[in-house]
Design a protein around this motif. Structure first.
Motif, PDB file in Angstrom:
ATOM      1  N   TRP A  12       0.852  -1.181   0.000  1.00 36.78           N
ATOM      2  CA  TRP A  12       0.000   0.000   0.000  1.00 36.78           C
ATOM      3  C   TRP A  12       0.888   1.232   0.000  1.00 36.78           C
ATOM      4  N   VAL A  13       0.572   2.166  -0.886  1.00 37.42           N
ATOM      5  CA  VAL A  13       1.318   3.414  -0.967  1.00 37.42           C
ATOM      6  C   VAL A  13       0.383   4.550  -0.556  1.00 37.42           C
ATOM      7  N   PRO A  14       0.648   5.186   0.597  1.00 38.35           N
ATOM      8  CA  PRO A  14      -0.192   6.311   1.001  1.00 38.35           C
ATOM      9  C   PRO A  14      -0.022   7.486   0.042  1.00 38.35           C
ATOM     10  N   GLU A  15      -1.111   8.176  -0.221  1.00 37.73           N
ATOM     11  CA  GLU A  15      -1.057   9.372  -1.064  1.00 37.73           C
ATOM     12  C   GLU A  15      -1.521  10.549  -0.219  1.00 37.73           C
ATOM     13  N   TYR A  16      -0.600  11.473   0.023  1.00 39.30           N
ATOM     14  CA  TYR A  16      -0.811  12.584   0.938  1.00 39.30           C
ATOM     15  C   TYR A  16      -1.462  13.775   0.242  1.00 39.30           C
ATOM     16  N   LEU A  17      -2.268  14.512   0.996  1.00 35.33           N
ATOM     17  CA  LEU A  17      -2.897  15.732   0.499  1.00 35.33           C
ATOM     18  C   LEU A  17      -1.811  16.772   0.261  1.00 35.33           C
ATOM     19  N   THR A  18      -1.703  17.264  -0.972  1.00 32.78           N
ATOM     20  CA  THR A  18      -0.668  18.249  -1.299  1.00 32.78           C
ATOM     21  C   THR A  18      -1.249  19.611  -1.670  1.00 32.78           C
ATOM     22  N   ALA A  19      -2.508  19.647  -2.095  1.00 39.16           N
ATOM     23  CA  ALA A  19      -3.107  20.924  -2.492  1.00 39.16           C
ATOM     24  C   ALA A  19      -4.628  20.805  -2.530  1.00 39.16           C
ATOM     25  N   ILE A  20      -5.270  21.957  -2.330  1.00 38.31           N
ATOM     26  CA  ILE A  20      -6.722  22.084  -2.513  1.00 38.31           C
ATOM     27  C   ILE A  20      -6.922  23.294  -3.410  1.00 38.31           C
ATOM     28  N   ASP A  21      -7.558  23.096  -4.543  1.00 37.28           N
ATOM     29  CA  ASP A  21      -7.763  24.179  -5.505  1.00 37.28           C
ATOM     30  C   ASP A  21      -8.914  25.071  -5.038  1.00 37.28           C
ATOM     31  N   PRO A  22      -8.616  26.312  -4.629  1.00 42.37           N
ATOM     32  CA  PRO A  22      -9.677  27.185  -4.123  1.00 42.37           C
ATOM     33  C   PRO A  22     -10.693  27.595  -5.186  1.00 42.37           C
ATOM     34  N   LYS A  23     -10.348  27.437  -6.461  1.00 46.52           N
ATOM     35  CA  LYS A  23     -11.296  27.760  -7.534  1.00 46.52           C
ATOM     36  C   LYS A  23     -12.316  26.649  -7.729  1.00 46.52           C
ATOM     37  N   VAL A  24     -11.965  25.442  -7.269  1.00 44.10           N
ATOM     38  CA  VAL A  24     -12.837  24.284  -7.447  1.00 44.10           C
ATOM     39  C   VAL A  24     -13.571  23.920  -6.159  1.00 44.10           C
ATOM     40  N   CYS A  25     -12.947  24.174  -5.009  1.00 43.25           N
ATOM     41  CA  CYS A  25     -13.536  23.846  -3.707  1.00 43.25           C
ATOM     42  C   CYS A  25     -14.810  24.663  -3.485  1.00 43.25           C
ATOM     43  N   GLY A  73       1.535  18.226   7.251  1.00 39.72           N
ATOM     44  CA  GLY A  73       2.432  17.230   7.818  1.00 39.72           C
ATOM     45  C   GLY A  73       1.730  16.197   8.667  1.00 39.72           C
ATOM     46  N   ASN A  74       0.496  16.466   9.051  1.00 35.35           N
ATOM     47  CA  ASN A  74      -0.274  15.533   9.871  1.00 35.35           C
ATOM     48  C   ASN A  74      -1.072  14.534   9.031  1.00 35.35           C
ATOM     49  N   CYS A  75      -1.040  14.687   7.709  1.00 38.67           N
ATOM     50  CA  CYS A  75      -1.770  13.787   6.808  1.00 38.67           C
ATOM     51  C   CYS A  75      -1.124  12.399   6.822  1.00 38.67           C
ATOM     52  N   ILE A  76      -1.953  11.358   6.917  1.00 39.82           N
ATOM     53  CA  ILE A  76      -1.443   9.982   6.895  1.00 39.82           C
ATOM     54  C   ILE A  76      -1.655   9.308   5.534  1.00 39.82           C
ATOM     55  N   GLY A  77      -2.231  10.017   4.592  1.00 37.06           N
ATOM     56  CA  GLY A  77      -2.384   9.482   3.240  1.00 37.06           C
ATOM     57  C   GLY A  77      -3.472   8.458   3.065  1.00 37.06           C
ATOM     58  N   CYS A  78      -4.506   8.525   3.882  1.00 38.27           N
ATOM     59  CA  CYS A  78      -5.576   7.525   3.803  1.00 38.27           C
ATOM     60  C   CYS A  78      -6.501   7.744   2.609  1.00 38.27           C
ATOM     61  N   GLY A  79      -6.637   8.995   2.156  1.00 39.77           N
ATOM     62  CA  GLY A  79      -7.464   9.296   0.995  1.00 39.77           C
ATOM     63  C   GLY A  79      -8.942   9.476   1.275  1.00 39.77           C
ATOM     64  N   ALA A  80      -9.351   9.434   2.545  1.00 38.26           N
ATOM     65  CA  ALA A  80     -10.776   9.576   2.868  1.00 38.26           C
ATOM     66  C   ALA A  80     -11.324  10.915   2.380  1.00 38.26           C
ATOM     67  N   CYS A  81     -10.539  11.975   2.530  1.00 34.62           N
ATOM     68  CA  CYS A  81     -11.008  13.301   2.121  1.00 34.62           C
ATOM     69  C   CYS A  81     -11.230  13.363   0.614  1.00 34.62           C
ATOM     70  N   TYR A  82     -10.353  12.750  -0.136  1.00 34.69           N
ATOM     71  CA  TYR A  82     -10.482  12.748  -1.595  1.00 34.69           C
ATOM     72  C   TYR A  82     -11.747  12.003  -2.037  1.00 34.69           C
ATOM     73  N   ARG A  83     -12.034  10.904  -1.370  1.00 34.02           N
ATOM     74  CA  ARG A  83     -13.189  10.093  -1.755  1.00 34.02           C
ATOM     75  C   ARG A  83     -14.518  10.791  -1.519  1.00 34.02           C
ATOM     76  N   VAL A  84     -14.586  11.720  -0.551  1.00 39.96           N
ATOM     77  CA  VAL A  84     -15.859  12.396  -0.271  1.00 39.96           C
ATOM     78  C   VAL A  84     -15.989  13.748  -0.961  1.00 39.96           C
ATOM     79  N   CYS A  85     -14.932  14.233  -1.598  1.00 40.34           N
ATOM     80  CA  CYS A  85     -14.968  15.546  -2.244  1.00 40.34           C
ATOM     81  C   CYS A  85     -15.828  15.491  -3.508  1.00 40.34           C
ATOM     82  N   PRO A  86     -16.934  16.257  -3.546  1.00 40.06           N
ATOM     83  CA  PRO A  86     -17.826  16.188  -4.698  1.00 40.06           C
ATOM     84  C   PRO A  86     -17.283  16.893  -5.949  1.00 40.06           C
ATOM     85  N   THR A  87     -16.254  17.718  -5.796  1.00 38.13           N
ATOM     86  CA  THR A  87     -15.746  18.484  -6.937  1.00 38.13           C
ATOM     87  C   THR A  87     -14.353  18.064  -7.391  1.00 38.13           C
TER      88      THR A  87
END
Length: 99
Positions: A12-25, A73-87
């Protein structure tokens, strides 16, 4: 990069949150609710496009609200946030690309 595995030993390779696009959020807060690590926070955006803390600005003065990375730096790379993001406003990357 360290070798990680699931409980049954699959790689398993964790993928960490690196950016949130404020134009899309859209500031819905779904990602914030599923993150147990306080990686993100909701910020206000003024008419001029400046980010402000929610308690610093009268809500009526805000153009909109968006999620921003508060403690990446506190991100563990679980991807839960990405899976629930509607945009699809978030960018995630493995450790070797996240730095």
């Amino acid at each position: 990069m360290a070798g990680f595995a699931t409980r049954d030993g699959r790689p398993w390779v964790p993928e960490y949150l690196t950016a949130i696009d404020p134009k899309v959020c859209i500031g819905c807060g779904r990602c914030f609710k599923v993150c147990a690590r306080a990686v993100m926070t909701l910020r206000g955006v003024t008419e001029d496009g400046d980010f402000v803390d929610m308690d610093d600005e009268d809500e009526e003065e805000l153009e909109r609200k968006v999620m921003v990375i508060a403690d990446g730096g506190n991100c563990i790379g679980c991807g839960a946030c990405y899976r629930v993001c509607p945009t699809g406003a978030q960018t995630h990357a493995p450790e070797s690309l996240a730095a």
